[in-house]
Design a protein around this motif. Structure first.
Motif, PDB file in Angstrom:
ATOM      1  N   TYR A   1      -7.749 -65.197 -59.134  1.00 22.30           N
ATOM      2  CA  TYR A   1      -8.944 -64.463 -58.754  1.00 22.30           C
ATOM      3  C   TYR A   1     -10.002 -64.516 -59.853  1.00 22.30           C
ATOM      4  O   TYR A   1     -11.197 -64.439 -59.576  1.00 22.30           O
ATOM      5  N   GLY A   2      -9.568 -64.643 -61.095  1.00 23.47           N
ATOM      6  CA  GLY A   2     -10.521 -64.723 -62.198  1.00 23.47           C
ATOM      7  C   GLY A   2     -11.400 -65.951 -62.104  1.00 23.47           C
ATOM      8  O   GLY A   2     -12.598 -65.896 -62.397  1.00 23.47           O
ATOM      9  N   LEU A   3     -10.811 -67.092 -61.685  1.00 18.16           N
ATOM     10  CA  LEU A   3     -11.587 -68.327 -61.540  1.00 18.16           C
ATOM     11  C   LEU A   3     -12.609 -68.194 -60.417  1.00 18.16           C
ATOM     12  O   LEU A   3     -13.769 -68.604 -60.564  1.00 18.16           O
ATOM     13  N   ILE A   4     -12.196 -67.610 -59.294  1.00 12.75           N
ATOM     14  CA  ILE A   4     -13.117 -67.416 -58.171  1.00 12.75           C
ATOM     15  C   ILE A   4     -14.269 -66.488 -58.572  1.00 12.75           C
ATOM     16  O   ILE A   4     -15.442 -66.762 -58.283  1.00 12.75           O
ATOM     17  N   ALA A   5     -13.935 -65.390 -59.254  1.00 12.70           N
ATOM     18  CA  ALA A   5     -14.970 -64.457 -59.703  1.00 12.70           C
ATOM     19  C   ALA A   5     -15.916 -65.123 -60.693  1.00 12.70           C
ATOM     20  O   ALA A   5     -17.139 -64.893 -60.665  1.00 12.70           O
ATOM     21  N   GLY A   6     -15.372 -65.998 -61.546  1.00 14.12           N
ATOM     22  CA  GLY A   6     -16.210 -66.700 -62.513  1.00 14.12           C
ATOM     23  C   GLY A   6     -17.181 -67.663 -61.851  1.00 14.12           C
ATOM     24  O   GLY A   6     -18.346 -67.770 -62.262  1.00 14.12           O
ATOM     25  N   VAL A   7     -16.714 -68.368 -60.817  1.00 10.45           N
ATOM     26  CA  VAL A   7     -17.585 -69.302 -60.098  1.00 10.45           C
ATOM     27  C   VAL A   7     -18.699 -68.548 -59.380  1.00 10.45           C
ATOM     28  O   VAL A   7     -19.872 -68.961 -59.411  1.00 10.45           O
ATOM     29  N   ILE A   8     -18.364 -67.425 -58.728  1.00  6.78           N
ATOM     30  CA  ILE A   8     -19.379 -66.634 -58.035  1.00  6.78           C
ATOM     31  C   ILE A   8     -20.388 -66.071 -59.028  1.00  6.78           C
ATOM     32  O   ILE A   8     -21.608 -66.088 -58.783  1.00  6.78           O
ATOM     33  N   LEU A   9     -19.891 -65.583 -60.166  1.00  2.36           N
ATOM     34  CA  LEU A   9     -20.784 -65.050 -61.194  1.00  2.36           C
ATOM     35  C   LEU A   9     -21.698 -66.143 -61.750  1.00  2.36           C
ATOM     36  O   LEU A   9     -22.881 -65.896 -62.030  1.00  2.36           O
TER      37      LEU A   9
END
Length: 370
Positions: free
Chosen positions: A36-44
């Motif tokens: 989930y950290g990678l997904i949140a990083g891409v969205i951010l």
């Protein structure tokens, strides 16, 4: 002969179904394994690039560095920076002996009718968008550009022959209501710019045309987003140059104090890199989330951008002003979800019409099923 062709066609459909199902399975498995950290990083990352682009362009065009007209010059310089950035990457990788997939220029594709039409519509869109940003605030940006969805639906019906649905009409109605409520509240607060509204409508029309041409150009370049951005910026750089010279903005900048302001050139270079990065981070967000999540992220980003603009510029907005923004977001979101569900039903229909044949088990000599 006819029977053989029928068998070959059926075998081809079966292979397509197997391949499609395997791709879906791989996508589901990979989405489960992604942290989930990678997904949140891409969205951010997408939010940061998109919002920063708008705020920095507003800084350039708002007169913070002087009274010179920069609407065309800034767009031309940003396109030139984007092209130069790709060329520097190619040169750097070549010197280091690193093999990287850097797009090369194919004149047949670069000067094709589709690419030239896309680049000309992009030039119009960037020019009108800069003129709009010069006359309006960032908080009103979402409402001023809200007619993009209306023009998209209209052009899809006229050019592509797609019929209008009830939900599409309702979506347009919500956007129009939000648009006029926003204009009314901007007028009440004394911040309404008629020219800004007109430029916003023209920018929306250009964006809708570019969206249709973008899909055709993407097919022409086999879905290579980096090559598409490279070719588009290369054409825009050439098309913008005579406009920049003819408008006098090029000579105005050279004869002003702007040439001695490092901060001005630094922001221009950053916005040029961001204009190239926005396509890449969009593709990245779709890759690591899904098309549905990408469109939802765009709507959420627009809301966040509006809130940040109100806070950053210390603006005070009425309840009806926020209601207008809500109608615009609701209309765009409704159309987006409707379009996604329609595409999903079409995909299910294709899968249903190409179901794999079920092999009926045959009993053996003792009557048992193998």
């Amino acid at each position: 002969m006819i029977e053989r062709q029928r068998r070959d066609r059926k075998r081809g459909q079966t292979e397509q179904v197997v391949e499609l199902r395997s791709e879906v399975k791989m996508t589901e498995e990979s989405s489960v394994k992604r942290p989930y950290g990678l997904i949140a990083g891409v969205i951010l990352m997408y939010w940061s690039v998109s919002i920063s682009m708008v705020f920095l362009n507003k800084t350039i065009l708002s007169g913070a560095f002087g009274e010179e007209e920069l609407t065309i010059f800034s767009a031309w310089f940003q396109s030139m920076v984007a092209v130069g950035f790709i060329l520097c990457i190619r040169f750097g990788f070549a010197k280091c002996g690193v093999q990287a997939k850097v797009p090369k220029v194919d004149p047949n594709q670069l000067y094709s009718r589709t690419m030239l039409m896309l680049s000309m519509s992009s030039v119009c869109g960037l020019t009108f968008n800069n003129l709009m940003l010069k006359h309006i605030g960032v908080a009103f940006y979402q409402v001023a550009r809200s007619f993009t969805i209306i023009f998209t639906i209209g052009l899809s019906a006229l050019v592509l022959g797609r019929g209008l649905t009830l939900r599409a009409v309702i979506s347009c109605f919500l956007v129009v209501c939000g648009f006029f409520i926003g204009i009314d509240q901007e007028d009440v607060s004394g911040t309404l710019s008629v020219f800004g509204v007109i430029y916003g409508i023209l920018a929306s029309l250009s964006a809708a045309v570019s969206g249709i041409l973008f899909k055709k150009a993407e097919t022409l370049l086999d879905g290579d987003s980096l090559k598409l951005a490279y070719y588009n910026n290369l054409n825009c750089m050439v098309i913008f140059l005579p406009l920049c010279l003819g408008s006098g903005q090029f000579y105005s900048v050279l004869n002003s104090d702007l040439i001695y302001q490092p901060k001005f050139w630094f922001i221009l270079i950053v916005t040029g890199c961001l204009s190239l990065a926005i396509g890449w981070v969009s593709a990245l967000q779709i890759k690591y989330t899904s098309p549905i999540a990408h469109h939802l992220s765009i709507n959420a980003k627009s809301v966040m951008q509006t809130v940040l603009a109100v806070l950053f510029y210390h603006e005070s907005k009425t309840l009806y002003w926020w209601l207008g923004n809500f109608f615009v977001v609701a209309g765009v979101l409704m159309y987006t979800l409707t379009k996604i569900f329609q595409d999903a039903r079409k995909l299910q229909g294709m899968l249903g019409s190409m179901e794999l044949p079920v092999k009926t088990p045959k009993p053996d000599s003792n009557g048992h099923i193998k």
